[in-house]
Design an enzyme around this catalytic site. Sequence first.
Site, short mmCIF file in Angstrom:
data_model
loop_
_atom_site.label_atom_id
_atom_site.label_comp_id
_atom_site.label_asym_id
_atom_site.label_seq_id
_atom_site.Cartn_x
_atom_site.Cartn_y
_atom_site.Cartn_z
N SER A 137 0.83 -0.93 -0.62
CA SER A 137 -0.35 0.13 -0.07
C SER A 137 1.17 1.96 -0.43
O SER A 137 1.56 1.50 1.02
CB SER A 137 -0.60 -0.29 1.55
OG SER A 137 -1.87 1.08 1.60
N HIS A 217 -10.78 10.71 -7.90
CA HIS A 217 -10.39 11.59 -7.73
C HIS A 217 -10.06 11.61 -9.36
O HIS A 217 -9.87 12.96 -9.71
CB HIS A 217 -9.80 12.89 -7.00
CG HIS A 217 -9.90 12.97 -5.28
ND1 HIS A 217 -11.09 14.04 -4.86
CD2 HIS A 217 -9.74 11.99 -4.24
CE1 HIS A 217 -10.83 13.83 -3.68
NE2 HIS A 217 -10.72 12.54 -3.25
N THR A 245 -15.56 6.30 -6.92
CA THR A 245 -17.20 7.13 -6.58
C THR A 245 -18.00 7.99 -6.91
O THR A 245 -17.35 8.59 -8.50
CB THR A 245 -16.64 7.93 -5.42
OG1 THR A 245 -17.79 8.89 -5.01
CG2 THR A 245 -15.98 10.00 -6.58
N LYS A 248 -18.83 12.49 -6.98
CA LYS A 248 -17.50 14.29 -6.91
C LYS A 248 -18.25 14.24 -8.71
O LYS A 248 -18.90 14.97 -8.65
CB LYS A 248 -16.59 13.69 -7.16
CG LYS A 248 -15.81 13.39 -5.64
CD LYS A 248 -14.14 13.54 -4.98
CE LYS A 248 -14.02 12.72 -3.68
NZ LYS A 248 -14.36 11.65 -2.68
N THR A 363 -5.16 14.79 8.61
CA THR A 363 -5.28 14.47 6.88
C THR A 363 -3.87 14.79 6.08
O THR A 363 -3.52 14.55 5.44
CB THR A 363 -6.59 15.93 6.09
OG1 THR A 363 -7.74 14.59 7.31
CG2 THR A 363 -7.14 15.19 5.44
#
Length: 407
Positions: A137, A217, A245, A248, A363
Amino acid sequence: MDYSAQLDIALDRLHNEGRYRTFIDIERKNGQFPHASWRRADGSESPVTVWCGNDYLGMGQHPKVLSAMHEALDATGAGSGGTRNISGTTVYHKRLETELADLHAKEDALLFTSAYIANDATLSTLPKLFPGLIIYSDELNHASMIEGIRRNGGQKRVFKHNDLDDLRAQMQADDPQAPKLIAFESIYSMDGDFGPIEALCDLAQEFGAMTYLDEVHAVGMYGPRGGGVAERDGVMDRVDIINGTLAKAYGVMGGYIAASAKMCDAIRSYAPGFIFTTSLPPAVAAGAAASVAHLKHDQALRDQHQLQAKILKMRLKGLGMPIIDHGSHIVPVIVGNPVHTKALSDLLLEEHGIYVQPINFPTVPRGTERLRFTPSPVHGPREIDALVRAMDDLWAQCALNRAELSA
């Protein structure tokens, strides 16, 4: 234990560090995006321009999307009535999954209530399907990917961000016979940088690994049909599982994976996050399907989106602002201090009617606190002019000189 006092300690810590999140009560205005009304604590309302929304292309107000949702709402009512397995699968859900599979040139797609749940449910389920699976990852992967990998009970390796040499070294050190998967993103949302998808696919092929790509994104905004950066770069066929998604660029709600029919069937059959969750309302699925179908053909909207991002970055750079610019549509301005970031956000809202949320730790790393602007095709010259003037004024007001911000 005094539970109430303990909660006070936890919340006070956030306030003292300048990291307490304030939710702004806004009402978006259909047909007037990005303009909205802000309801103040005293009940009064003020106009605001939203500069931190994820409705990147303004599709939340597109007539085709709204029409599809109205039609489905009138036909079916409000909710889906159950999980996908128990009465919650409708023609609207199947139509949307078909659109998504076609978008990514995959055999099938599987809907979830959010991209977070899609990542979490899928990545936490894969070790059940591939015993002994090792997941590699990227260290800057989204929290949903980290959470899914963390709780899947399998082995994990974290490689330095976009560092192919570090990833190679870790893969070489592991059992060559063990099943493997590389998990990464196409656009990392805080800095707006791109993942080296083709090179990661090359490594996956070399070591016999699967690939898992988060395109959250990028879907709708990149590629000739909005399939994302992998489509733009001509490597969609080399990615085993694509996460995306609908909340968005597509302006609605929900998440999904696109993969082989067998992979989708296995996740559908084994993932608790899919099995035990009420499905999306049919009206939402209908609106999302209309949005996906439309954006497969609306390159002009994508081009306008990129143009607005370039204009905003150019103008803020002209003021000497510390912009991170990796060529994507995301425009982060580094402030570097949580208290200053919150103060700047508050002043933009109070004095200029500009709404942008501060982005703080965890974040982003401490010392890189920022305002992250998300321009869209509906942010025109008037909105950009107002933002640039406000930033120029407040940068000086807050006594945040360039040297301080770069420190």
